[in-house]
Structures are given as structure tokens and as C-alpha cells.
Design a protein around this motif. Structure first.
Motif, PDB file in Angstrom:
ATOM      1  N   SER A  73       0.842  -1.203   0.000  1.00  0.00           N
ATOM      2  CA  SER A  73       0.000   0.000   0.000  1.00  0.00           C
ATOM      3  C   SER A  73       0.875   1.250   0.000  1.00  0.00           C
ATOM      4  CB  SER A  73      -0.921   0.014   1.223  1.00  0.00           C
ATOM      5  OG  SER A  73      -1.948  -0.946   1.091  1.00  0.00           O
ATOM      6  N   THR A  74       1.964   1.211   0.765  1.00  0.00           N
ATOM      7  CA  THR A  74       2.872   2.361   0.829  1.00  0.00           C
ATOM      8  C   THR A  74       3.610   2.546  -0.486  1.00  0.00           C
ATOM      9  OG1 THR A  74       3.130   2.023   3.210  1.00  0.00           O
ATOM     10  CG2 THR A  74       4.762   3.400   2.118  1.00  0.00           C
ATOM     11  N   ILE A  75       4.080   1.460  -1.087  1.00  0.00           N
ATOM     12  CA  ILE A  75       4.757   1.558  -2.392  1.00  0.00           C
ATOM     13  C   ILE A  75       3.809   2.142  -3.433  1.00  0.00           C
ATOM     14  CG2 ILE A  75       5.709   0.190  -4.307  1.00  0.00           C
ATOM     15  CD1 ILE A  75       6.811  -1.738  -2.093  1.00  0.00           C
ATOM     16  N   THR A  76       2.571   1.681  -3.435  1.00  0.00           N
ATOM     17  CA  THR A  76       1.582   2.213  -4.384  1.00  0.00           C
ATOM     18  C   THR A  76       1.347   3.693  -4.138  1.00  0.00           C
ATOM     19  OG1 THR A  76       0.506   0.054  -4.514  1.00  0.00           O
ATOM     20  CG2 THR A  76      -0.766   1.959  -5.267  1.00  0.00           C
ATOM     21  N   THR A 116      -3.795   3.961   9.689  1.00  0.00           N
ATOM     22  CA  THR A 116      -3.311   3.379   8.428  1.00  0.00           C
ATOM     23  C   THR A 116      -4.298   2.334   7.907  1.00  0.00           C
ATOM     24  OG1 THR A 116      -1.030   3.693   9.169  1.00  0.00           O
ATOM     25  CG2 THR A 116      -1.381   2.191   7.324  1.00  0.00           C
ATOM     26  N   ILE A 117      -4.833   1.538   8.811  1.00  0.00           N
ATOM     27  CA  ILE A 117      -5.823   0.531   8.428  1.00  0.00           C
ATOM     28  C   ILE A 117      -7.029   1.218   7.794  1.00  0.00           C
ATOM     29  CG2 ILE A 117      -7.287  -1.344   9.274  1.00  0.00           C
ATOM     30  CD1 ILE A 117      -5.363  -1.310  11.778  1.00  0.00           C
ATOM     31  N   HIS A 118      -7.516   2.249   8.449  1.00  0.00           N
ATOM     32  CA  HIS A 118      -8.704   2.952   7.951  1.00  0.00           C
ATOM     33  C   HIS A 118      -8.406   3.652   6.615  1.00  0.00           C
ATOM     34  CE1 HIS A 118     -11.236   2.144  11.397  1.00  0.00           C
ATOM     35  NE2 HIS A 118     -10.201   2.410  12.176  1.00  0.00           N
ATOM     36  N   TRP A 119      -7.180   4.138   6.453  1.00  0.00           N
ATOM     37  CA  TRP A 119      -6.812   4.773   5.178  1.00  0.00           C
ATOM     38  C   TRP A 119      -6.895   3.747   4.040  1.00  0.00           C
ATOM     39  CZ3 TRP A 119      -3.243   3.908   1.358  1.00  0.00           C
ATOM     40  CH2 TRP A 119      -3.098   4.914   0.404  1.00  0.00           C
ATOM     41  N   VAL A 120      -6.327   2.567   4.268  1.00  0.00           N
ATOM     42  CA  VAL A 120      -6.363   1.523   3.233  1.00  0.00           C
ATOM     43  C   VAL A 120      -7.809   1.162   2.897  1.00  0.00           C
ATOM     44  CG1 VAL A 120      -5.808  -0.889   2.705  1.00  0.00           C
ATOM     45  CG2 VAL A 120      -4.089   0.567   3.793  1.00  0.00           C
ATOM     46  N   LEU A 121      -8.615   0.920   3.921  1.00  0.00           N
ATOM     47  CA  LEU A 121      -9.987   0.464   3.683  1.00  0.00           C
ATOM     48  C   LEU A 121     -10.881   1.561   3.117  1.00  0.00           C
ATOM     49  CD1 LEU A 121     -10.567  -1.857   6.765  1.00  0.00           C
ATOM     50  CD2 LEU A 121      -9.742  -2.445   4.477  1.00  0.00           C
ATOM     51  N   SER A 122     -10.508   2.811   3.297  1.00  0.00           N
ATOM     52  CA  SER A 122     -11.290   3.904   2.706  1.00  0.00           C
ATOM     53  C   SER A 122     -10.804   4.268   1.305  1.00  0.00           C
ATOM     54  CB  SER A 122     -11.254   5.146   3.604  1.00  0.00           C
ATOM     55  OG  SER A 122      -9.936   5.658   3.699  1.00  0.00           O
ATOM     56  N   ASN A 123      -9.717   3.634   0.870  1.00  0.00           N
ATOM     57  CA  ASN A 123      -9.176   3.913  -0.464  1.00  0.00           C
ATOM     58  C   ASN A 123      -9.140   2.671  -1.347  1.00  0.00           C
ATOM     59  OD1 ASN A 123      -8.077   6.814  -0.866  1.00  0.00           O
ATOM     60  ND2 ASN A 123      -7.495   6.292   1.244  1.00  0.00           N
ATOM     61  N   GLU A 172      -9.445   0.497  -4.233  1.00  0.00           N
ATOM     62  CA  GLU A 172      -9.532   0.747  -5.680  1.00  0.00           C
ATOM     63  C   GLU A 172      -9.630   2.235  -6.030  1.00  0.00           C
ATOM     64  OE1 GLU A 172     -12.388  -1.873  -7.532  1.00  0.00           O
ATOM     65  OE2 GLU A 172     -11.436  -3.654  -6.679  1.00  0.00           O
ATOM     66  N   ASN A 173      -9.077   3.084  -5.162  1.00  0.00           N
ATOM     67  CA  ASN A 173      -9.057   4.527  -5.429  1.00  0.00           C
ATOM     68  C   ASN A 173      -7.759   5.009  -6.057  1.00  0.00           C
ATOM     69  OD1 ASN A 173     -11.630   4.993  -4.525  1.00  0.00           O
ATOM     70  ND2 ASN A 173     -11.027   5.870  -2.554  1.00  0.00           N
ATOM     71  N   LEU A 174      -6.682   4.237  -5.923  1.00  0.00           N
ATOM     72  CA  LEU A 174      -5.395   4.661  -6.468  1.00  0.00           C
ATOM     73  C   LEU A 174      -5.204   4.082  -7.867  1.00  0.00           C
ATOM     74  CD1 LEU A 174      -5.092   5.342  -3.447  1.00  0.00           C
ATOM     75  CD2 LEU A 174      -2.677   4.709  -3.632  1.00  0.00           C
ATOM     76  N   VAL A 198      -5.891  -1.115  -2.548  1.00  0.00           N
ATOM     77  CA  VAL A 198      -6.053   0.244  -3.071  1.00  0.00           C
ATOM     78  C   VAL A 198      -5.864   0.310  -4.584  1.00  0.00           C
ATOM     79  CG1 VAL A 198      -5.384   1.300  -0.887  1.00  0.00           C
ATOM     80  CG2 VAL A 198      -3.622   0.869  -2.622  1.00  0.00           C
ATOM     81  N   ASN A 199      -5.234  -0.705  -5.181  1.00  0.00           N
ATOM     82  CA  ASN A 199      -4.957  -0.651  -6.623  1.00  0.00           C
ATOM     83  C   ASN A 199      -5.053  -1.997  -7.330  1.00  0.00           C
ATOM     84  OD1 ASN A 199      -2.588  -1.786  -5.488  1.00  0.00           O
ATOM     85  ND2 ASN A 199      -1.320  -0.964  -7.139  1.00  0.00           N
ATOM     86  N   GLY A 200      -5.626  -2.995  -6.682  1.00  0.00           N
ATOM     87  CA  GLY A 200      -5.676  -4.339  -7.277  1.00  0.00           C
ATOM     88  C   GLY A 200      -6.388  -4.386  -8.612  1.00  0.00           C
TER      89      GLY A 200
END
Length: 240
Positions: free
Chosen positions: A33-36, A214-221, A223-225, A123-125
């Protein structure tokens, strides 16, 4: 017909067997997630290395400004920013990043000699799956769940299932038993709006160390990136 395999934790990766495969490393709640997010924020290249010592050596060899991010067993490292995607800012001009982590970047190192290697997360799968099909060949697709220090991580398994679900809407693949199970896990998590991922072992660890956001950031994003990090010449860059 291309086959999709899922490896449930990095310790099970045989680097020699995946040389001819398209590989994807998944570390949902941290490294990938951080690399993306770094690629999305227009960092020109991201070096994903095994540990802090190698990260410092890599940073010292770069000719451009460098962002150092890393953790070890969930703890911060001196001179490093914790690999939290919410801390990333757009760089001024061209800038590189170097990241090390307990699980995700170790998995990347084990997979680095794959025919093609991606970093993927929830976030980008969807975007990664599109690129796999776009650059399609006859190679098997191996989805590598980083896991948590030798243990299975459900969020990475769900991230693998997300890729599978999207790949099957775009092409024809056969699935291993683990791939079938991963897809089912993703579909079940999606139906529950991914709330089951809030109580995973990794989520608990991040909460204990002050990174519940960080968990909430991932789950709120999810397929957003748009970024698709692909491994070329020893580092991740944006797929073209």
C-alpha cells in the motif's frame, strides 16, 4: 490457458520456480500500500529492500534526493519514516524512495527474479489486474501473500482474491485451490464492506503501535489509487 496460483505467505516462495511467472506481492496493511502511494504521489522510483542496513546502503548510492521509510517487527527505525501511506507528501522534483519492512519487502526480494513483478494492494488491485491482462503472455500468475512474520494474514489473502476476481472478468484463467479460496474470501469480505479486516492480527498490531489510522486509510481507499508499481532494474516504477 494461464493458471493463477496463490502462495499464502512469503516463507513458502521458491524463487527458482517463479522465474518464468508473472508475480504479484501483496502486503495490504503496509508495504505494498505504501509503495503504491509513493508511485501515486509521483516518486520516480521506489527501492524495496530487505532491511534497514541495506536501505541505508541503497540510499547512499543514489544521486537524487531520497525518502527513507521502514519498520522492523512493527517498530520504528532511527533515521526512517514509518512506512505509513498517510505520511507521504508529493516530492519537489524528481525523488526516489527506499523502503524496508518485516514482511512485504522481504517477499519482494524473494520474488525479484520473476518474469514480471508487481506490487498490489486493495487500493490498486483492479489496476494491477488490468496491466497483467494488457501485458498478457502465457505465463502463470503467482500471487504472493506476504503474511505476518511466518503466519497467514487474511487481509493479504483477500487482496489476492481481489486480483483474481478482476482477472476473471477480463480474461480466461484456471485457478488453483488456494486461488479459488482467495476469491471466495474476497467476495465475502466485499459483501461485508471489509469490516472483518479491522480485526485481523496485523490490524491489531498496527493499532497497538499507534497506526490504526493506516488501516482505515487503506480500507477507505479501496480501488481509489491508479498507480501500478512494476519492478524494473531493481526498483519499482510506474507501469507504462
Amino acid at each position: 490457458m494461464r493458471k493463477i496460483h496463490v502462495i499464502t505467505q512469503k516463507e513458502l516462495v521458491d524463487s527458482h520456480l517463479i522465474c518464468g511467472c508473472t508475480a504479484v506481492v501483496i502486503d495490504v496493511f503496509l508495504a505494498t500500500s505504501t509503495i503504491t502511494a509513493l508511485i501515486e504521489s509521483q516518486y520516480t522510483e521506489v527501492f524495496a529492500v530487505k532491511d534497514a542496513s541495506i536501505a541505508l546502503d541503497q540510499a547512499n548510492t543514489l544521486q537524487t534526493p531520497c525518502l527513507l521509510m521502514g519498520e522492523s517487527n512493527g517498530k520504528s527505525i532511527d533515521q526512517f519514516i514509518y512506512p505509513d501511506p498517510t505520511l507521504i507528501e508529493h516530492p519537489v522534483g524528481k525523488q526516489s524512495a527506499v523502503i524496508c519492512s518485516t514482511n512485504g519487502t522481504v517477499a519482494i526480494q524473494k520474488a525479484q527474479f520473476a518474469k514480471r513483478l508487481y506490487a498490489s494492494s486493495l487500493v490498486n488491485g483492479d489496476r494491477v489486474s488490468e496491466d497483467i491482462v494488457l501485458k498478457g503472455d502465457d505465463s502463470s500468475v503467482v500471487l504472493i501473500c506476504s503474511g505476518n512474520a511466518g503466519r497467514f494474514s487474511i487481509e493479504d489473502f483477500v487482496g489476492a482474491g481481489q486480483l483474481i476476481d478482476h482477472l476473471l472478468t477480463q480474461g480466461t484463467f484456471t485457478l488453483s485451490d488456494a486461488a479459488t479460496s482467495a476469491r471466495e474470501s474476497y467476495q465475502q469480505a466485499r459483501a461485508k464492506h471489509f469490516i472483518n479486516l479491522l480485526t485481523t492480527e496485523t490490524a491489531d498490531l498496527l493499532s497497538q503501535t499507534g497506526y490504526e489510522h493506516t488501516i482505515h486509510w487503506v480500507l477507505s481507499n479501496i480501488e481509489n489509487l491508479k498507480a501500478v508499481p512494476i519492478y524494473q532494474h531493481g526498483r519499482f516504477v510506474a507501469a507504462q
